[in-house]
Design a protein around this motif. Structure first.
Motif, PDB file in Angstrom:
ATOM      1  N   HIS A   1      17.173 -38.592  24.435  1.00 38.18           N
ATOM      2  CA  HIS A   1      16.820 -39.623  26.050  1.00 38.18           C
ATOM      3  C   HIS A   1      15.584 -39.892  25.556  1.00 38.18           C
ATOM      4  O   HIS A   1      15.592 -41.508  26.037  1.00 38.18           O
ATOM      5  CB  HIS A   1      17.263 -38.743  27.189  1.00 38.18           C
ATOM      6  N   LEU A   2      14.332 -39.405  25.562  1.00 44.95           N
ATOM      7  CA  LEU A   2      13.179 -39.417  24.627  1.00 44.95           C
ATOM      8  C   LEU A   2      13.253 -40.896  23.353  1.00 44.95           C
ATOM      9  O   LEU A   2      12.222 -41.898  23.767  1.00 44.95           O
ATOM     10  CB  LEU A   2      12.324 -38.120  24.620  1.00 44.95           C
ATOM     11  N   GLU A   3      13.892 -40.162  22.892  1.00 45.03           N
ATOM     12  CA  GLU A   3      14.013 -41.761  21.441  1.00 45.03           C
ATOM     13  C   GLU A   3      14.730 -42.925  21.707  1.00 45.03           C
ATOM     14  O   GLU A   3      13.756 -43.720  21.898  1.00 45.03           O
ATOM     15  CB  GLU A   3      14.604 -40.633  20.079  1.00 45.03           C
TER      16      GLU A   3
ATOM     17  N   LYS B   1      14.747 -29.638  29.632  1.00 48.10           N
ATOM     18  CA  LYS B   1      13.731 -30.093  29.245  1.00 48.10           C
ATOM     19  C   LYS B   1      12.422 -29.789  27.810  1.00 48.10           C
ATOM     20  O   LYS B   1      11.483 -28.855  28.265  1.00 48.10           O
ATOM     21  CB  LYS B   1      12.288 -30.482  30.328  1.00 48.10           C
ATOM     22  N   PRO B   2      13.483 -29.600  27.164  1.00 47.08           N
ATOM     23  CA  PRO B   2      13.143 -28.644  25.891  1.00 47.08           C
ATOM     24  C   PRO B   2      12.087 -28.813  25.247  1.00 47.08           C
ATOM     25  O   PRO B   2      11.210 -28.516  24.446  1.00 47.08           O
ATOM     26  CB  PRO B   2      14.156 -28.468  24.640  1.00 47.08           C
TER      27      PRO B   2
ATOM     28  N   VAL C   1      19.242 -30.016  24.977  1.00 51.92           N
ATOM     29  CA  VAL C   1      18.272 -30.032  24.322  1.00 51.92           C
ATOM     30  C   VAL C   1      18.911 -31.271  23.577  1.00 51.92           C
ATOM     31  O   VAL C   1      17.427 -32.448  23.109  1.00 51.92           O
ATOM     32  CB  VAL C   1      18.623 -28.995  23.089  1.00 51.92           C
ATOM     33  N   LYS C   2      20.051 -31.625  23.150  1.00 56.85           N
ATOM     34  CA  LYS C   2      20.526 -32.720  22.017  1.00 56.85           C
ATOM     35  C   LYS C   2      20.242 -34.174  23.136  1.00 56.85           C
ATOM     36  O   LYS C   2      19.649 -34.906  23.021  1.00 56.85           O
ATOM     37  CB  LYS C   2      22.017 -32.655  21.500  1.00 56.85           C
ATOM     38  N   GLU C   3      21.224 -33.819  24.522  1.00 58.97           N
ATOM     39  CA  GLU C   3      20.898 -35.178  25.538  1.00 58.97           C
ATOM     40  C   GLU C   3      19.449 -35.569  25.840  1.00 58.97           C
ATOM     41  O   GLU C   3      19.383 -37.117  25.303  1.00 58.97           O
ATOM     42  CB  GLU C   3      21.673 -34.342  26.467  1.00 58.97           C
ATOM     43  N   HIS C   4      18.861 -34.032  26.173  1.00 60.23           N
ATOM     44  CA  HIS C   4      16.714 -34.659  26.008  1.00 60.23           C
ATOM     45  C   HIS C   4      16.583 -35.192  25.119  1.00 60.23           C
ATOM     46  O   HIS C   4      15.232 -35.977  25.304  1.00 60.23           O
ATOM     47  CB  HIS C   4      16.503 -33.742  26.559  1.00 60.23           C
TER      48      HIS C   4
END
Length: 488
Positions: free
Chosen positions: A42-44, A440-441, A36-39
């Motif tokens: 990534h989006l940010e 893909k949270p 969750v953290k990594e995605h």
């Protein structure tokens, strides 16, 4: 609900089941956390704005104050609670204060109240200053949101009267408008009574970390910076105008010689919004309101004329109660189901869009952002001026963790998730479910509401388990959500 959501990972495959079972736990107790953290990060990182010629501009009003942070259970003695916890619109005595605090404490609900007893208020401030962990900082929705926009690279104009001392808390790059040259300003002081999750106050235990805010303001209820901000708006030409701090008018004694000064001031707020070009987006930041007359004013003088509204779960329940039934809801579920919040958002959207038509507003509500302890939910109208809804939900979620933990680092050992492996998107149809995928949270889907196509995105919050800050979290989260959604 008109229109079913597109399920993310619509077929719950064997792989997804395997993932949910096998990766359920790791060193941090929940195997989903790392993915969750990594995605979210990534989006940010993939959706940065706010630099060079693309730097957006935001103007914010109204007001500022000194926040005095206090450990609530160190200041207050549960033995002083006589009788049961009770809600009061306005606080006039120590007994009412203790009862009111306990009422919101046992629900873990945020609250903000006006204390009309100035002598008692000053005594409480003096007592607070004697506690070893009390501390001063700048407060007010507009300054806190302004600091977040500045931190994220925006150009910022802030409408607030404040002393030289209070201005020293504001980053140099923010332009402050409000007081006359050489004017001596006496800053209002807000007491922020903080408490942690599972803390005890007599027989009561708080279900979550939160804060109770008390104020005895003289400047902020009158929106004293409104006219000065208005003078500078044409030259500044903001891409976004943020209206906040109107809760300072809650239960303030406004009527003089038969005139309702509050209604007059809110009419001026409406005029300020309408004076901006149509392509200048307007956002209204909700807060804790209990004064029904004020809320009804907001539903006719402010809310029908903005493009966007931001609020927490308590404020959402209160707003929909006022819009639907003309009644104030003082306390709501502090951790509502996603389906419940989404249904309230849909209803709010539909009623306010009706008000847009009823009041002949050229602006239409095209965005709602609701932030809760467990998730961020953002609804935007498709093909409106709001961009990057998915990334905005992710950024708001990350900001919630960073601000409450008071760190830029997302620490998994200080994080937890409250979301289950799936959630309903509405209470009307249990078959309408979205399956939570850690890799893909952020779940997004399209719907049709009253013939308008909308996007809805829900992002899980990596909840900070060692809360350092609670007051101001909503302001930072709302601002962070807006940061990525506006283009110059």
């Amino acid at each position: 609900m008109a229109g079913a959501p597109v399920k993310l990972g619509s077929i719950l495959s064997f792989c997804a089941v395997f993932y949910a079972i096998f990766y359920r736990r790791d060193n941090f107790g929940d195997g989903r956390l790392s993915a969750v953290k990594e995605h979210l990060l990534h989006l940010e990182n993939e959706n940065k704005v706010g630099s060079g010629i693309h730097q957006p501009k935001v103007a914010l009003g109204y007001g500022a104050c000194h926040d005095l942070f206090v450990n609530a259970t160190a200041l207050l003695n549960p033995k002083d609670l006589k009788g049961s916890p009770e809600h009061f619109n306005e606080i006039t005595s120590k007994e009412e204060f203790i009862k009111s605090f306990a009422y919101f404490f046992k629900h873990g609900a945020a609250a903000e109240r006006f204390m009309s007893n100035s002598e008692l208020y000053d005594e409480l401030v003096e007592q607070s200053l004697k506690l070893p962990d009390s501390r001063w900082t700048i407060g007010g929705n507009a300054p806190l949101m302004a600091k977040r926009f500045h931190m994220e690279g925006w150009k910022v104009l802030l409408g607030a009267k404040m002393s030289k001392k209070l201005k020293s808390y504001i980053p140099k790059g923010i332009e402050i408008i409000g007081d006359e040259n050489g004017e001596e300003v006496k800053d209002d002081v807000h007491m922020i009574l903080e408490y942690r999750a599972d803390e005890k106050f007599g027989i009561y235990k708080s279900p979550r970390a939160n804060r109770y805010i008390m104020h005895n303001d003289e400047n902020n209820p009158l929106l004293t910076s409104l006219e000065k901000l208005g003078e500078h708006l044409p030259a500044f030409s903001p891409n976004l105008l943020v209206i906040s701090g109107l809760q300072m008018m809650d239960n303030f004694p406004f009527k003089q010689n038969g005139k309702d000064l509050r209604a007059e001031r809110l009419d001026l707020v409406k005029q300020q919004i309408l004076s901006q070009p149509l392509d200048t987006l307007a956002h209204f930041e909700m807060a804790s309101y209990v004064d029904l007359e004020l809320l009804l004013h907001l539903t006719t003088k402010v809310i029908p004329f903005v493009d966007s509204i931001g609020m927490n779960e308590q404020e959402l329940s209160n707003l929909i109660s006022v819009l639907e039934y003309g009644k104030v809801m003082v306390v709501a579920d502090s951790n509502p189901r996603i389906a419940t919040a989404l249904d309230q958002m849909r209803k709010t959207f539909q009623i306010i869009r009706q008000k847009n038509t009823e009041f002949g507003s050229k602006k239409k509500l095209t965005r709602i952002h609701v932030h809760t302890l467990a998730y961020q939910a953002i609804l935007t109208v498709k093909d409106s001026n709001w961009k990057r809804t998915k990334a905005a939900a992710a950024k708001a979620s990350l900001t919630a963790h960073r601000y409450v933990c008071n760190t830029q680092t997302i620490a998994l050992d200080k994080s937890k998730l409250l979301l289950d492996d799936s959630f309903s998107t509405t209470t009307d149809n249990n078959n309408s479910r979205v399956f939570f995928e850690a890799a893909k949270p952020v779940a997004c889907w399209d719907e049709v509401l009253d013939n308008y196509e909308v996007d809805i995105c829900v992002a899980p919050v990596l909840i900070c388990t060692e809360a350092q800050l609670t007051a101001g979290a909503g302001d930072n989260i709302s601002a962070a959500g807006l940061v990525l959604q506006v283009e110059k």
